[in-house]
Design a protein around this motif. Structure first.
Motif, PDB file in Angstrom:
ATOM      1  N   PRO A  83       0.795  -1.229   0.000  1.00 45.71           N
ATOM      2  CA  PRO A  83       0.000   0.000   0.000  1.00 45.71           C
ATOM      3  C   PRO A  83       0.827   1.278   0.000  1.00 45.71           C
ATOM      4  CG  PRO A  83       0.132  -0.889   2.211  1.00 45.71           C
ATOM      5  CD  PRO A  83       0.847  -1.871   1.314  1.00 45.71           C
ATOM      6  N   ILE A  84       0.276   2.301  -0.636  1.00 43.14           N
ATOM      7  CA  ILE A  84       0.786   3.670  -0.545  1.00 43.14           C
ATOM      8  C   ILE A  84      -0.383   4.493  -0.024  1.00 43.14           C
ATOM      9  CG2 ILE A  84       1.774   5.629  -1.797  1.00 43.14           C
ATOM     10  CD1 ILE A  84       2.534   3.499  -3.991  1.00 43.14           C
ATOM     11  N   SER A  85      -0.369   4.791   1.259  1.00 39.27           N
ATOM     12  CA  SER A  85      -1.507   5.452   1.897  1.00 39.27           C
ATOM     13  C   SER A  85      -1.091   6.806   2.443  1.00 39.27           C
ATOM     14  CB  SER A  85      -2.059   4.575   3.032  1.00 39.27           C
ATOM     15  OG  SER A  85      -3.164   5.197   3.649  1.00 39.27           O
ATOM     16  N   SER A 144       7.026   1.970   1.274  1.00 40.72           N
ATOM     17  CA  SER A 144       7.300   2.797   2.448  1.00 40.72           C
ATOM     18  C   SER A 144       8.083   4.043   2.059  1.00 40.72           C
ATOM     19  CB  SER A 144       8.073   1.986   3.486  1.00 40.72           C
ATOM     20  OG  SER A 144       8.404   2.768   4.602  1.00 40.72           O
ATOM     21  N   LEU A 145       9.084   3.877   1.197  1.00 39.31           N
ATOM     22  CA  LEU A 145       9.884   5.007   0.728  1.00 39.31           C
ATOM     23  C   LEU A 145       9.020   6.001  -0.033  1.00 39.31           C
ATOM     24  CD1 LEU A 145      12.611   6.398   0.172  1.00 39.31           C
ATOM     25  CD2 LEU A 145      12.873   4.879  -1.805  1.00 39.31           C
ATOM     26  N   LEU A 146       8.171   5.492  -0.921  1.00 40.37           N
ATOM     27  CA  LEU A 146       7.323   6.367  -1.727  1.00 40.37           C
ATOM     28  C   LEU A 146       6.310   7.105  -0.855  1.00 40.37           C
ATOM     29  CD1 LEU A 146       6.407   7.485  -4.385  1.00 40.37           C
ATOM     30  CD2 LEU A 146       5.213   5.338  -4.862  1.00 40.37           C
ATOM     31  N   THR A 147       5.742   6.408   0.114  1.00 42.45           N
ATOM     32  CA  THR A 147       4.798   7.041   1.032  1.00 42.45           C
ATOM     33  C   THR A 147       5.455   8.188   1.785  1.00 42.45           C
ATOM     34  OG1 THR A 147       3.560   4.970   1.313  1.00 42.45           O
ATOM     35  CG2 THR A 147       3.279   6.652   3.013  1.00 42.45           C
ATOM     36  N   GLU A 148       6.675   7.962   2.254  1.00 42.59           N
ATOM     37  CA  GLU A 148       7.401   9.002   2.988  1.00 42.59           C
ATOM     38  C   GLU A 148       7.720  10.191   2.084  1.00 42.59           C
ATOM     39  OE1 GLU A 148       8.887  11.065   6.029  1.00 42.59           O
ATOM     40  OE2 GLU A 148       7.789   9.172   6.136  1.00 42.59           O
ATOM     41  N   ASP A 173      11.403 -18.509  -2.122  1.00 43.80           N
ATOM     42  CA  ASP A 173      12.490 -17.552  -1.868  1.00 43.80           C
ATOM     43  C   ASP A 173      12.299 -16.270  -2.674  1.00 43.80           C
ATOM     44  OD1 ASP A 173      13.703 -19.256  -0.089  1.00 43.80           O
ATOM     45  OD2 ASP A 173      15.075 -20.122  -1.569  1.00 43.80           O
ATOM     46  N   LEU A 174      11.918 -16.420  -3.951  1.00 41.49           N
ATOM     47  CA  LEU A 174      11.689 -15.255  -4.804  1.00 41.49           C
ATOM     48  C   LEU A 174      10.532 -14.425  -4.256  1.00 41.49           C
ATOM     49  CD1 LEU A 174      12.095 -13.587  -7.384  1.00 41.49           C
ATOM     50  CD2 LEU A 174      10.549 -15.181  -8.557  1.00 41.49           C
ATOM     51  N   GLU A 175       9.474 -15.091  -3.868  1.00 40.88           N
ATOM     52  CA  GLU A 175       8.300 -14.387  -3.352  1.00 40.88           C
ATOM     53  C   GLU A 175       8.659 -13.570  -2.112  1.00 40.88           C
ATOM     54  OE1 GLU A 175       4.385 -16.179  -1.544  1.00 40.88           O
ATOM     55  OE2 GLU A 175       4.338 -16.366  -3.740  1.00 40.88           O
ATOM     56  N   ARG A 176       9.445 -14.174  -1.234  1.00 40.71           N
ATOM     57  CA  ARG A 176       9.851 -13.469  -0.012  1.00 40.71           C
ATOM     58  C   ARG A 176      10.697 -12.239  -0.358  1.00 40.71           C
ATOM     59  NH1 ARG A 176      12.653 -17.219   1.971  1.00 40.71           N
ATOM     60  NH2 ARG A 176      10.937 -18.329   2.932  1.00 40.71           N
ATOM     61  N   ARG A 177      11.612 -12.391  -1.308  1.00 36.90           N
ATOM     62  CA  ARG A 177      12.474 -11.284  -1.693  1.00 36.90           C
ATOM     63  C   ARG A 177      11.670 -10.157  -2.349  1.00 36.90           C
ATOM     64  NH1 ARG A 177      15.197  -9.906  -6.252  1.00 36.90           N
ATOM     65  NH2 ARG A 177      14.813 -11.876  -7.341  1.00 36.90           N
ATOM     66  N   LEU A 178      10.717 -10.511  -3.194  1.00 33.93           N
ATOM     67  CA  LEU A 178       9.922  -9.495  -3.873  1.00 33.93           C
ATOM     68  C   LEU A 178       8.986  -8.768  -2.902  1.00 33.93           C
ATOM     69  CD1 LEU A 178       9.032 -11.252  -7.255  1.00 33.93           C
ATOM     70  CD2 LEU A 178      10.866  -9.614  -6.772  1.00 33.93           C
ATOM     71  N   VAL A 179       8.479  -9.479  -1.920  1.00 34.75           N
ATOM     72  CA  VAL A 179       7.645  -8.830  -0.898  1.00 34.75           C
ATOM     73  C   VAL A 179       8.458  -7.769  -0.167  1.00 34.75           C
ATOM     74  CG1 VAL A 179       6.542  -9.169   1.357  1.00 34.75           C
ATOM     75  CG2 VAL A 179       5.972 -10.685  -0.554  1.00 34.75           C
ATOM     76  N   LEU A 180       9.667  -8.108   0.240  1.00 30.51           N
ATOM     77  CA  LEU A 180      10.529  -7.147   0.936  1.00 30.51           C
ATOM     78  C   LEU A 180      10.845  -5.946   0.042  1.00 30.51           C
ATOM     79  CD1 LEU A 180      13.015  -9.574   2.733  1.00 30.51           C
ATOM     80  CD2 LEU A 180      11.231  -8.179   3.793  1.00 30.51           C
ATOM     81  N   LEU A 181      11.100  -6.215  -1.224  1.00 28.52           N
ATOM     82  CA  LEU A 181      11.405  -5.142  -2.175  1.00 28.52           C
ATOM     83  C   LEU A 181      10.224  -4.192  -2.310  1.00 28.52           C
ATOM     84  CD1 LEU A 181      13.096  -3.822  -4.437  1.00 28.52           C
ATOM     85  CD2 LEU A 181      12.174  -5.557  -6.004  1.00 28.52           C
ATOM     86  N   LEU A 182       9.020  -4.747  -2.448  1.00 27.90           N
ATOM     87  CA  LEU A 182       7.848  -3.904  -2.639  1.00 27.90           C
ATOM     88  C   LEU A 182       7.468  -3.139  -1.380  1.00 27.90           C
ATOM     89  CD1 LEU A 182       5.173  -5.690  -4.859  1.00 27.90           C
ATOM     90  CD2 LEU A 182       6.565  -3.711  -5.380  1.00 27.90           C
ATOM     91  N   VAL A 183       7.507  -3.818  -0.245  1.00 22.11           N
ATOM     92  CA  VAL A 183       7.137  -3.157   1.010  1.00 22.11           C
ATOM     93  C   VAL A 183       8.078  -1.990   1.311  1.00 22.11           C
ATOM     94  CG1 VAL A 183       7.011  -3.463   3.520  1.00 22.11           C
ATOM     95  CG2 VAL A 183       5.970  -5.154   2.004  1.00 22.11           C
TER      96      VAL A 183
END
Length: 261
Positions: free
Chosen positions: A202-204, A240-244, A226-236
């Motif tokens: 999310p971007i809230s 967070s950066l974009l929201t800030e 493993d890929l799914e876990r890495r991509l989740v971390l990348l997106l989250v």
């Protein structure tokens, strides 16, 4: 029907498979007198929303690319996040498409995208300007999870919610949206295309009236734990950066307005 409603009705006739219309064809489709449609078309041509084509027909005019450029350059999510999409696709290191999407009135729409060069799957359903089903996929569900319960229910039970039965059922799943909100991301498997998965975060920024998401679309056959876990971390982290960044820009704008006021 008001004048604006008539203009919208005429423009709503246009699609990728019906890109030119005559006045009589419009009149037949809308059940309006041809003389009324002619006046509407005349005004739309004057404002560059339509332009003459061949055989006394009309196509969409230059106002649309002009306003699309303006929308790209002024949308705060696109301005802050467009360059980030390129970096996400690069860091993903798999064939994928990154999307920025947000709630636009009563629909979720992709407002920017970036595709990896090696993408071979069909992804036109997710390109900029495409409404994304409210009831399907993580892109929309992450956005819905940000909304107050009453607003979410109203959206999902409206006649435009891409399937009133599915929307009504989803509107009752308050715990589901609470879980998404607390988790901070959502993954959907084959909900819009059975061969694809989508990971969204999310971007809230409610103080700017923004409920948005950033998501990755990839083929299910390339996915693994493993890929799914890495991509989740990348997106989250990216969300967070974009929201800030958006919040800082809002504070800067408010300070600037106070100084000039």
């Amino acid at each position: 029907m008001s004048g604006l409603d008539r203009f919208v009705a005429v423009l709503s006739l246009y699609s990728e498979t019906a890109d030119v219309w005559s006045v009589q064809e419009m009149a037949n489709a809308l059940d309006m007198p041809a003389s009324t449609v002619y006046r509407i078309v005349r005004d739309l041509v004057k404002a560059s929303f339509l332009e003459p084509a061949t055989s006394a027909r009309y196509r969409l005019g230059s106002a649309f690319p002009r306003y699309d450029r303006l929308a790209r350059n002024t949308d705060p999510v696109v301005r802050a996040g467009s360059s980030l999409l390129h970096e996400i696709v690069h860091q993903a290191r798999v064939p994928c498409v990154a999307l920025l999407s947000r709630l636009c009135n009563d629909m979720v729409m992709c407002i920017d995208h970036e595709a990896a060069k090696d993408v071979e799957f069909e992804w036109s359903l997710f390109e900029r300007g495409r409404p994304i089903p409210l009831t399907k996929g993580s892109t929309s569900k992450v956005i819905l999870a940000q909304l107050p319960a009453q607003q979410r229910k109203k959206l999902l039970t409206s006649k435009d919610s891409n399937g009133s039965a599915a929307g009504a059922e989803l509107s009752q799943k308050g715990e589901f949206f609470t879980f998404i909100r607390k988790q901070g991301y959502h993954i959907s498997y084959g909900e819009i295309d059975p061969t694809l998965i989508a990971i969204a975060a999310p971007i809230s920024v409610p103080e700017m009236g923004l409920a948005a998401s950033i998501s990755l679309i990839l083929e299910d056959k390339t996915n693994n734990e493993d890929l799914e876990r890495r991509l989740v971390l990348l997106l989250v982290s990216s969300a967070s950066l974009l929201t800030e960044q958006l919040r800082r820009s809002e504070v800067t704008e408010i300070i600037g307005q106070s100084a000039t006021g």
